[in-house]
Design a protein around this motif. Structure first.
Motif: not given
Length: 174
Positions: A61-65, A70-77
């Motif tokens: 999860q990451s805070n928005l500006a 905050f929203h869930a995230f997916l980091w891929d490559r």
């Protein structure tokens, strides 16, 4: 840590406190082959990883500006993707299997503390629902057969374990 020896974690990016939160910025990272890679955030000053699969994909999860939502995230490559919500203001991705299917929890109405577990696959967030009488649920883990475990109950109260499989509905494990 995954089977490849990669590690997901969180690290301060400096020692200077930012004005939004009063603490230094924290970013999720992926440690791979002796190097730490900053995964960035969705615009805010804090982000946390929760899951790492054997392909090196990271969820969290990451805070928005605004540093409030905050929203869930997916980091891929090298790409950090905002997975959105079920209609509310906040979400968090808790785990990812090797097929890239993500589970977590998301608010389903703006401004509401009520949340449901979700499955995110093929670019779509699917609401797993909650058992009758419950107000909150979280999906914590998913295996390669798309079986999902989590918990549900009254928000802020005692929760019970659940299993979701084959398109649902949620099965109370208590």
């Amino acid at each position: 840590i995954n089977e490849r020896g990669q590690v997901a974690g969180v690290s301060y990016t400096s020692y200077v406190a930012n004005q939004n939160t009063g603490i230094p910025t924290e970013d999720p990272f992926l440690w791979d082959d002796g190097k730490m890679k900053d995964l960035g955030t969705l615009g805010g000053t804090e982000g946390w990883p929760w899951g790492l699969n054997n392909k090196g994909q990271v969820t969290g999860q990451s805070n928005l500006a605004d540093d409030v939502h905050f929203h869930a995230f997916l980091w891929d490559r090298g790409v950090l993707k905002d997975l959105g919500t079920l209609g509310g203001d906040k979400s968090s991705a808790r785990w990812i299997n090797d097929a890239g299917e993500v589970v977590g929890r998301a608010e389903w109405q703006p401004g509401s503390p009520m949340r449901h577990g979700f499955l995110w696959k093929n670019g779509v967030m699917i609401d797993l629902g909650i058992p009758a009488g419950d107000t909150c649920g979280t999906a914590y883990s998913i295996n390669s057969s798309e079986q999902i475990v989590g918990d549900s109950g009254i928000c802020g109260g005692t929760n019970r374990g659940f299993l979701w499989e084959n398109g649902g509905p949620i099965v109370n494990l208590q």
